[in-house]
Motif scaffolding. Sequence first.
Motif, PDB file in Angstrom:
ATOM      1  N   UNK A   1      32.382  27.143  22.234  1.00  0.00           N
ATOM      2  CA  UNK A   1      32.439  25.864  22.878  1.00  0.00           C
ATOM      3  C   UNK A   1      33.026  24.864  22.177  1.00  0.00           C
ATOM      4  N   UNK A   2      33.590  23.891  22.917  1.00  0.00           N
ATOM      5  CA  UNK A   2      34.280  22.712  22.327  1.00  0.00           C
ATOM      6  C   UNK A   2      33.270  21.694  21.879  1.00  0.00           C
ATOM      7  N   UNK A   3      33.681  21.399  20.667  1.00  0.00           N
ATOM      8  CA  UNK A   3      32.737  20.225  19.972  1.00  0.00           C
ATOM      9  C   UNK A   3      33.087  18.673  20.710  1.00  0.00           C
ATOM     10  N   UNK A   4      32.077  17.905  20.677  1.00  0.00           N
ATOM     11  CA  UNK A   4      32.286  16.525  21.177  1.00  0.00           C
ATOM     12  C   UNK A   4      33.446  15.618  20.524  1.00  0.00           C
ATOM     13  N   UNK A   5      33.717  16.069  19.186  1.00  0.00           N
ATOM     14  CA  UNK A   5      34.929  15.291  18.767  1.00  0.00           C
ATOM     15  C   UNK A   5      36.112  16.010  19.095  1.00  0.00           C
ATOM     16  N   UNK A   6      36.181  17.333  19.448  1.00  0.00           N
ATOM     17  CA  UNK A   6      37.624  17.914  20.104  1.00  0.00           C
ATOM     18  C   UNK A   6      37.735  17.432  21.510  1.00  0.00           C
ATOM     19  N   UNK A   7      36.627  17.250  22.118  1.00  0.00           N
ATOM     20  CA  UNK A   7      36.707  16.726  23.591  1.00  0.00           C
ATOM     21  C   UNK A   7      37.199  15.474  23.650  1.00  0.00           C
ATOM     22  N   UNK A   8      36.883  14.590  22.902  1.00  0.00           N
ATOM     23  CA  UNK A   8      37.030  13.179  22.908  1.00  0.00           C
ATOM     24  C   UNK A   8      38.478  12.833  22.429  1.00  0.00           C
ATOM     25  N   UNK A   9      38.903  13.778  21.289  1.00  0.00           N
ATOM     26  CA  UNK A   9      40.512  13.808  20.833  1.00  0.00           C
ATOM     27  C   UNK A   9      41.234  14.026  22.122  1.00  0.00           C
ATOM     28  N   UNK A  10      40.860  15.023  22.969  1.00  0.00           N
ATOM     29  CA  UNK A  10      41.615  15.647  24.088  1.00  0.00           C
ATOM     30  C   UNK A  10      41.720  14.370  25.083  1.00  0.00           C
ATOM     31  N   UNK A  11      40.791  13.755  25.457  1.00  0.00           N
ATOM     32  CA  UNK A  11      40.574  12.665  26.428  1.00  0.00           C
ATOM     33  C   UNK A  11      41.423  11.632  26.014  1.00  0.00           C
ATOM     34  N   UNK A  12      41.443  11.234  24.569  1.00  0.00           N
ATOM     35  CA  UNK A  12      42.190  10.271  23.851  1.00  0.00           C
ATOM     36  C   UNK A  12      43.881  10.490  23.631  1.00  0.00           C
ATOM     37  N   UNK A  13      44.248  11.628  23.538  1.00  0.00           N
ATOM     38  CA  UNK A  13      45.493  12.004  23.582  1.00  0.00           C
ATOM     39  C   UNK A  13      46.238  12.449  24.793  1.00  0.00           C
ATOM     40  N   UNK A  14      45.710  12.912  25.509  1.00  0.00           N
ATOM     41  CA  UNK A  14      46.261  13.746  26.879  1.00  0.00           C
ATOM     42  C   UNK A  14      46.508  12.708  27.608  1.00  0.00           C
ATOM     43  N   UNK A  15      47.639  12.353  28.093  1.00  0.00           N
ATOM     44  CA  UNK A  15      48.195  11.469  29.048  1.00  0.00           C
ATOM     45  C   UNK A  15      47.642  11.642  30.559  1.00  0.00           C
ATOM     46  N   UNK A  16      47.044  12.957  30.562  1.00  0.00           N
ATOM     47  CA  UNK A  16      46.441  13.224  32.016  1.00  0.00           C
ATOM     48  C   UNK A  16      44.976  12.678  32.252  1.00  0.00           C
ATOM     49  N   UNK A  17      44.546  11.998  31.095  1.00  0.00           N
ATOM     50  CA  UNK A  17      43.292  11.354  31.282  1.00  0.00           C
ATOM     51  C   UNK A  17      43.496  10.009  30.759  1.00  0.00           C
ATOM     52  N   UNK A  18      42.393   8.943  31.518  1.00  0.00           N
ATOM     53  CA  UNK A  18      42.358   7.876  31.162  1.00  0.00           C
ATOM     54  C   UNK A  18      41.112   7.493  30.443  1.00  0.00           C
ATOM     55  N   UNK A  19      41.199   7.423  29.077  1.00  0.00           N
ATOM     56  CA  UNK A  19      40.225   7.285  28.193  1.00  0.00           C
ATOM     57  C   UNK A  19      38.977   6.306  28.426  1.00  0.00           C
ATOM     58  N   UNK A  20      39.613   5.210  29.167  1.00  0.00           N
ATOM     59  CA  UNK A  20      38.725   3.980  29.547  1.00  0.00           C
ATOM     60  C   UNK A  20      37.601   4.554  30.550  1.00  0.00           C
ATOM     61  N   UNK A  21      37.893   5.721  31.150  1.00  0.00           N
ATOM     62  CA  UNK A  21      36.926   6.202  32.126  1.00  0.00           C
ATOM     63  C   UNK A  21      35.963   7.167  31.530  1.00  0.00           C
ATOM     64  N   UNK A  22      36.005   7.256  30.156  1.00  0.00           N
ATOM     65  CA  UNK A  22      35.132   8.261  29.409  1.00  0.00           C
ATOM     66  C   UNK A  22      33.774   7.416  28.994  1.00  0.00           C
ATOM     67  N   UNK A  23      32.638   7.994  29.033  1.00  0.00           N
ATOM     68  CA  UNK A  23      31.420   7.327  28.521  1.00  0.00           C
ATOM     69  C   UNK A  23      30.712   8.205  27.527  1.00  0.00           C
ATOM     70  N   UNK A  24      30.314   7.927  26.736  1.00  0.00           N
ATOM     71  CA  UNK A  24      29.493   8.580  25.463  1.00  0.00           C
ATOM     72  C   UNK A  24      28.100   8.141  25.130  1.00  0.00           C
ATOM     73  N   UNK A  25      27.161   9.060  25.717  1.00  0.00           N
ATOM     74  CA  UNK A  25      25.934   8.679  25.469  1.00  0.00           C
ATOM     75  C   UNK A  25      25.277   9.302  24.125  1.00  0.00           C
ATOM     76  N   UNK A  26      24.595   8.359  23.282  1.00  0.00           N
ATOM     77  CA  UNK A  26      24.314   8.840  21.821  1.00  0.00           C
ATOM     78  C   UNK A  26      23.032   8.334  21.696  1.00  0.00           C
TER      79      UNK A  26
END
Length: 82
Positions: A1-26
């Motif tokens: 299973x992917x960690x939250x850190x790795x998933x956030x890095x993917x969203x942040x660096x992958x040009x196929x995603x818009x990081x402003x559309x991510x929400x993190x609940x903590x």
Amino acid sequence: MRTSHRLLLRFYHDPGYDFSRVEVEYVDRGAPGDRSTVRGDRVVALDAQYLEVDAGTHVACIPYHRVRRILYDGDVIWTREA
């Protein structure tokens, strides 16, 4: 299973995603229901141990072990199993 850190890095660096559309609940002790949510456009940095969040008056550090859910466009992409 992917960690939250790795998933956030993917969203942040992958040009196929818009990081402003991510929400993190903590876990946020003292907040209503002890939970808070931050949108990707408020994330300042993704450190190895925590994410840095623009809290308005300061930068808050949220350790990844406090992340409970990650959403993209309102859809739950990742959940920490409790």
